[in-house]
Design an enzyme around this catalytic site. Structure first.
Site, PDB file in Angstrom:
ATOM      1  N   ASN A  97      69.314  52.563  61.779  1.00  0.00           N
ATOM      2  CA  ASN A  97      70.349  53.521  62.186  1.00  0.00           C
ATOM      3  C   ASN A  97      71.045  54.176  60.993  1.00  0.00           C
ATOM      4  OD1 ASN A  97      69.959  52.969  65.003  1.00  0.00           O
ATOM      5  ND2 ASN A  97      71.134  51.074  64.705  1.00  0.00           N
ATOM      6  N   ARG A  98      70.350  54.202  59.870  1.00  0.00           N
ATOM      7  CA  ARG A  98      70.860  54.823  58.646  1.00  0.00           C
ATOM      8  C   ARG A  98      72.121  54.146  58.116  1.00  0.00           C
ATOM      9  NH1 ARG A  98      66.315  56.203  59.131  1.00  0.00           N
ATOM     10  NH2 ARG A  98      65.471  58.281  58.819  1.00  0.00           N
ATOM     11  N   LEU A  99      72.363  52.911  58.510  1.00  0.00           N
ATOM     12  CA  LEU A  99      73.491  52.144  57.972  1.00  0.00           C
ATOM     13  C   LEU A  99      72.998  51.316  56.783  1.00  0.00           C
ATOM     14  CD1 LEU A  99      75.213  51.026  61.307  1.00  0.00           C
ATOM     15  CD2 LEU A  99      75.756  52.987  59.824  1.00  0.00           C
TER      16      LEU A  99
END
Length: 226
Positions: free
Chosen positions: A202-204
């Protein structure tokens, strides 16, 4: 191709690029995972990149500026220790001229297959002639001859000129060792910041940065927002 067809083709290509996407799930990076020193942590990750048989695990993107414009290129890391990260080049090259004008540079090690990258910001400085000579002597003969042949970053008329010059150097040094050119040697990038980036879902992404401390501790470690 008419203008409408050309625009449609460009839009299709742009859409294809925009849709390229993958989730990063291989690993995470916690503060407790890190060595106290960024060079020790870099050694761990480089060993893992090498063990994973990534192509050119010691390849890095060097970015520099002459004060007016920036440029980037791939070079190879050839040594590193607590003093910094070393690469070699022609001292007349564009990168060397940039460093003479502005010694602040950045390095990026892009280990895509491991969903990792390491970024380094620091000051580039020439290493000693003795260090350059020791590395130069370890290179294959063809590479040593190549250092004499190329006026790196200069405009040339054809590749034929390079090949003729290489043959000339081969004949010139046929009877003995190829000496170190006085215009060739190494730079050491003394790090001020070193960031370890691990891709996450989730692009975290996990981003942990070492910063040289001014309060007595050698390095501060900070977590950055992705």
């Amino acid at each position: 191709m008419d203008q409408a067809a050309s625009a449609a083709s460009a839009n299709a290509t742009s859409g294809e690029v925009a849709s390229l996407r993958r989730e990063y799930r291989l690993a995470g990076l916690r503060r407790s995972d890190l060595a106290a020193d960024p060079v020790a942590q870099f050694r761990r990750w480089l060993s893992e990149a090498t063990a994973a048989e990534l192509p050119e695990p010691n390849a890095l993107v060097l970015s520099s500026s002459d004060g007016l414009r920036c440029s980037s290129r791939t070079v190879l890391l050839k040594a590193f220790d607590g003093r910094g990260f070393v690469f070699f080049t022609n001292y007349g090259s564009r990168k060397a001229r940039d460093i003479a004008a502005c010694p602040q540079v950045s390095l990026l090690f892009p280990w895509y297959a491991l969903e990792r990258q390491v970024g380094v910001i620091g000051r580039a400085e020439r290493i000693s002639v003795g260090e350059s000579l020791a590395f130069f002597a370890s290179r294959p003969q063809g590479s040593r001859l190549g250092a004499w042949v190329s006026q790196q970053s200069a405009v040339i008329n054809s590749r034929t000129l390079l090949e003729l010059k290489w043959e000339e150097m081969r004949r010139k040094f046929a009877g003995g060792e190829v000496p170190l050119p006085d215009f060739w040697g190494g730079f050491r990038v003394v790090p001020r910041e070193v960031e370890f980036w691990q891709g996450r879902e989730n692009r975290l992404h996990d981003r942990l940065r070492y910063v040289r401390s001014t309060t007595g501790e050698p390095w501060l470690i900070e977590r950055l927002a992705p």
